[in-house]
Design an enzyme around this catalytic site. Structure first.
Site, PDB file in Angstrom:
ATOM      1  N   GLU A 100       6.535  -4.831  -3.863  1.00 26.57           N
ATOM      2  CA  GLU A 100       5.486  -3.823  -3.619  1.00 26.57           C
ATOM      3  C   GLU A 100       6.095  -2.418  -3.609  1.00 26.57           C
ATOM      4  O   GLU A 100       7.274  -2.252  -3.292  1.00 26.57           O
ATOM      5  CB  GLU A 100       4.847  -4.069  -2.249  1.00 26.57           C
ATOM      6  CG  GLU A 100       3.453  -4.666  -2.278  1.00 26.57           C
ATOM      7  CD  GLU A 100       2.365  -3.767  -2.821  1.00 26.57           C
ATOM      8  OE1 GLU A 100       2.637  -2.854  -3.633  1.00 26.57           O
ATOM      9  OE2 GLU A 100       1.213  -3.971  -2.442  1.00 26.57           O
ATOM     10  N   ASP A 104       1.222   0.043   3.554  1.00 33.31           N
ATOM     11  CA  ASP A 104       0.582   1.066   4.376  1.00 33.31           C
ATOM     12  C   ASP A 104      -0.103   0.353   5.551  1.00 33.31           C
ATOM     13  O   ASP A 104       0.533   0.056   6.553  1.00 33.31           O
ATOM     14  CB  ASP A 104      -0.388   1.832   3.474  1.00 33.31           C
ATOM     15  CG  ASP A 104      -1.047   3.021   4.131  1.00 33.31           C
ATOM     16  OD1 ASP A 104      -0.451   3.592   5.048  1.00 33.31           O
ATOM     17  OD2 ASP A 104      -2.165   3.385   3.733  1.00 33.31           O
TER      18      ASP A 104
HETATM   19  P1  IMP Z   1      -2.225  -1.321   2.161  1.00 26.85           P
HETATM   20  O1  IMP Z   1      -3.074  -2.482   1.740  1.00 26.85           O
HETATM   21  O2  IMP Z   1      -2.949  -0.394   3.112  1.00 26.85           O
HETATM   22  O3  IMP Z   1      -0.867  -1.728   2.693  1.00 26.85           O
HETATM   23  O4  IMP Z   1      -2.051  -0.405   0.879  1.00 26.85           O
HETATM   24  C1  IMP Z   1      -1.163  -0.660  -0.090  1.00 26.85           C
HETATM   25  C2  IMP Z   1      -1.475   0.163  -1.331  1.00 26.85           C
HETATM   26  O5  IMP Z   1      -2.092   1.443  -1.050  1.00 26.85           O
HETATM   27  C3  IMP Z   1      -0.172   0.474  -2.022  1.00 26.85           C
HETATM   28  O6  IMP Z   1       0.231  -0.561  -2.901  1.00 26.85           O
HETATM   29  C4  IMP Z   1      -0.491   1.784  -2.732  1.00 26.85           C
HETATM   30  O7  IMP Z   1      -1.058   1.528  -3.990  1.00 26.85           O
HETATM   31  C5  IMP Z   1      -1.524   2.473  -1.854  1.00 26.85           C
HETATM   32  N1  IMP Z   1      -0.887   3.496  -0.977  1.00 26.85           N
HETATM   33  C6  IMP Z   1      -0.748   3.448   0.353  1.00 26.85           C
HETATM   34  N2  IMP Z   1      -0.118   4.547   0.833  1.00 26.85           N
HETATM   35  C7  IMP Z   1       0.154   5.324  -0.252  1.00 26.85           C
HETATM   36  C8  IMP Z   1       0.809   6.608  -0.415  1.00 26.85           C
HETATM   37  O8  IMP Z   1       1.288   7.279   0.523  1.00 26.85           O
HETATM   38  N3  IMP Z   1       0.904   7.066  -1.698  1.00 26.85           N
HETATM   39  C9  IMP Z   1       0.420   6.384  -2.776  1.00 26.85           C
HETATM   40  N4  IMP Z   1      -0.197   5.189  -2.663  1.00 26.85           N
HETATM   41  C10 IMP Z   1      -0.329   4.651  -1.425  1.00 26.85           C
END
Ligand code: IMP
Length: 175
Positions: A100, A104
């Protein structure tokens, strides 16, 4: 400093810092998977650069495939459902390493991992270049983490802001 659309970003991690850390992760993976042949499943779009640099440094035998994850609202009780596009490989009995760009909230992987577990891989680990611990709401065990970073938006080295910024060699943080 770079400007993308209306936002300004400052340099946060240099190319040299990133590549040094990616090399350290591949050294750890080479050691942990000696004599094995893991299948790396890299999640598009964001992880393409990290996956390529990590993969180049491997000395063990390894396979690599790329998938996309699509999430949609399931029935009320199930919340977000995450499905994969492009996973043609049979993962039964294989050592799997998910690649990954960033974890986030953790929601995407948290919802997707049970689907992979269902196919009974021999082992399942996660390698992520970036992790925002303060933002993570869904429990996940992360096995290889490049950098733990604050809860601020970042771009570059594969990560985008509304489609742009993926080509930047460094990682930039929103000012
Ligand atoms: P999660 O499901 O909230 O963990 O989000 C994961 C996805 O959100 C990542 O694979 C990214 O595509 C996007 N994402 C989360 N934070 C960022 C950031 O700071 N910059 C760019 N993309 C992000």
């Amino acid at each position: 400093m770079v400007t993308i659309y209306d936002k300004k970003f400052d340099t946060y991690l240099s190319e040299e810092t990133i590549l040094k850390r990616v090399k350290e992760l591949s050294v750890a993976i080479n050691k942990d998977y000696e004599g094995k042949r893991p299948l790396f499943i890299a999640i598009l779009n964001g992880s393409f650069m990290f996956a390529a640099d990590l993969f180049k440094q491997l000395s063990i035998e390894a396979e690599l495939c790329f998938i996309k994850l699509a999430s949609y609202d399931g029935m009320k009780s199930t919340g977000k459902v995450v499905t994969s596009i492009g996973l043609e490989e049979d993962i039964f009995g294989k050592d799997i390493i998910i690649v990954e760009d960033i974890v986030d909230t953790g929601r995407t992987l948290h919802n997707f991992l049970p689907k992979l577990q269902h196919q009974q891989p021999k082992s399942l680990k996660i390698a992520t270049l970036l992790h925002k611990p303060e933002a993570t709401e869904f429990p996940l065990e992360l096995d290889y983490v490049g950098f733990e970073i604050p809860k601020k938006f970042v771009v570059g080295y594969g990560l985008d802001y509304d489609g742009l910024g993926r080509n930047l060699k460094e990682i930039y943080q929103l000012v």
